[in-house]
Design a protein around this motif. Structure first.
Motif, PDB file in Angstrom:
ATOM      1  N   LEU A  54      -5.160 -44.050 -29.577  1.00 58.06           N
ATOM      2  CA  LEU A  54      -5.390 -44.963 -30.694  1.00 58.06           C
ATOM      3  C   LEU A  54      -6.206 -46.155 -30.210  1.00 58.06           C
ATOM      4  O   LEU A  54      -5.879 -46.760 -29.174  1.00 58.06           O
ATOM      5  CB  LEU A  54      -4.051 -45.439 -31.252  1.00 58.06           C
ATOM      6  CG  LEU A  54      -4.091 -46.524 -32.339  1.00 58.06           C
ATOM      7  CD1 LEU A  54      -4.786 -46.006 -33.577  1.00 58.06           C
ATOM      8  CD2 LEU A  54      -2.670 -46.989 -32.657  1.00 58.06           C
ATOM      9  N   SER A  99      -8.562 -47.224 -35.722  1.00 57.83           N
ATOM     10  CA  SER A  99      -8.043 -48.049 -36.819  1.00 57.83           C
ATOM     11  C   SER A  99      -9.077 -49.108 -37.209  1.00 57.83           C
ATOM     12  O   SER A  99      -9.845 -49.590 -36.378  1.00 57.83           O
ATOM     13  CB  SER A  99      -6.752 -48.728 -36.403  1.00 57.83           C
ATOM     14  OG  SER A  99      -6.973 -49.592 -35.312  1.00 57.83           O
ATOM     15  N   THR A 135      -7.753 -41.570 -32.752  1.00 59.02           N
ATOM     16  CA  THR A 135      -7.513 -42.308 -33.984  1.00 59.02           C
ATOM     17  C   THR A 135      -8.118 -43.693 -33.857  1.00 59.02           C
ATOM     18  O   THR A 135      -7.803 -44.428 -32.923  1.00 59.02           O
ATOM     19  CB  THR A 135      -6.004 -42.437 -34.275  1.00 59.02           C
ATOM     20  OG1 THR A 135      -5.431 -41.126 -34.325  1.00 59.02           O
ATOM     21  CG2 THR A 135      -5.773 -43.134 -35.613  1.00 59.02           C
ATOM     22  N   GLN A 179      -8.859 -49.570 -31.707  1.00 63.42           N
ATOM     23  CA  GLN A 179      -9.393 -50.308 -32.851  1.00 63.42           C
ATOM     24  C   GLN A 179     -10.887 -50.044 -33.000  1.00 63.42           C
ATOM     25  O   GLN A 179     -11.572 -49.710 -32.022  1.00 63.42           O
ATOM     26  CB  GLN A 179      -9.160 -51.797 -32.659  1.00 63.42           C
ATOM     27  CG  GLN A 179      -7.704 -52.217 -32.825  1.00 63.42           C
ATOM     28  CD  GLN A 179      -7.543 -53.727 -32.826  1.00 63.42           C
ATOM     29  OE1 GLN A 179      -8.314 -54.436 -32.194  1.00 63.42           O
ATOM     30  NE2 GLN A 179      -6.538 -54.206 -33.549  1.00 63.42           N
ATOM     31  N   THR A 231     -12.301 -40.765 -36.333  1.00 62.01           N
ATOM     32  CA  THR A 231     -10.946 -40.237 -36.206  1.00 62.01           C
ATOM     33  C   THR A 231     -10.948 -38.728 -36.430  1.00 62.01           C
ATOM     34  O   THR A 231     -11.424 -38.236 -37.461  1.00 62.01           O
ATOM     35  CB  THR A 231     -10.020 -40.909 -37.229  1.00 62.01           C
ATOM     36  OG1 THR A 231      -9.918 -42.305 -36.903  1.00 62.01           O
ATOM     37  CG2 THR A 231      -8.640 -40.274 -37.213  1.00 62.01           C
ATOM     38  N   PRO A 259     -13.828 -45.941 -37.699  1.00 65.75           N
ATOM     39  CA  PRO A 259     -12.710 -45.185 -38.302  1.00 65.75           C
ATOM     40  C   PRO A 259     -13.084 -43.742 -38.641  1.00 65.75           C
ATOM     41  O   PRO A 259     -12.241 -42.834 -38.528  1.00 65.75           O
ATOM     42  CB  PRO A 259     -12.391 -45.995 -39.559  1.00 65.75           C
ATOM     43  CG  PRO A 259     -12.764 -47.389 -39.190  1.00 65.75           C
ATOM     44  CD  PRO A 259     -14.003 -47.244 -38.337  1.00 65.75           C
TER      45      PRO A 259
END
Length: 118
Positions: A10, A117, A115, A12, A89, A86
């Motif tokens: 994950l 975010s 992923t 950003q 992803t 994003p």
């Protein structure tokens, strides 16, 4: 032939990740290696690939952001992903094209989830 991918996670938006895929290979010779991805509800698509001579091919949506490389001594392919969005992803799959006894074969690693975010 076995492919073992790692490095997903994950992050950003705007961040970076590096994926690795080690290929355990016997008998076969390794041709080009690369990465595909598949987002939920979408088809698997090519991200980037690299020949054993080092020539690369990128999908338009990653040009300038992602870099594919390989270490032939380690039979490992990497995907450096920068400026992640994003829409990046997806599950990322490494792929290897091999040759054995005059025939070409395709092998896939297990997906590693990326992923991003917002």
């Amino acid at each position: 032939v076995q492919l073992q991918a790692s490095g997903g996670g994950l992050v950003q938006a705007g961040g970076s990740l590096r994926l690795s895929c080690a290929v355990r290979i016997t008998m076969h010779s390794l041709n080009y290696m690369g990465w595909y991805r598949q987002a939920p509800g979408k088809e698997r698509e090519l991200v980037a690939e690299i020949t054993n001579g080092g020539s690369t091919n990128y999908a338009d949506f990653v040009k300038g952001r992602f870099t594919v490389s390989r270490d032939n001594a380690k039979n490992t392919v990497y995907l450096q992903m920068n400026s992640l969005k994003p829409e990046d992803t997806a599950a990322y799959y490494c792929h290897a094209d091999t040759r054995y006894d005059g025939e070409d074969f395709d092998f896939w690693g297990q997906g590693t989830l990326v992923t991003v975010s917002s």
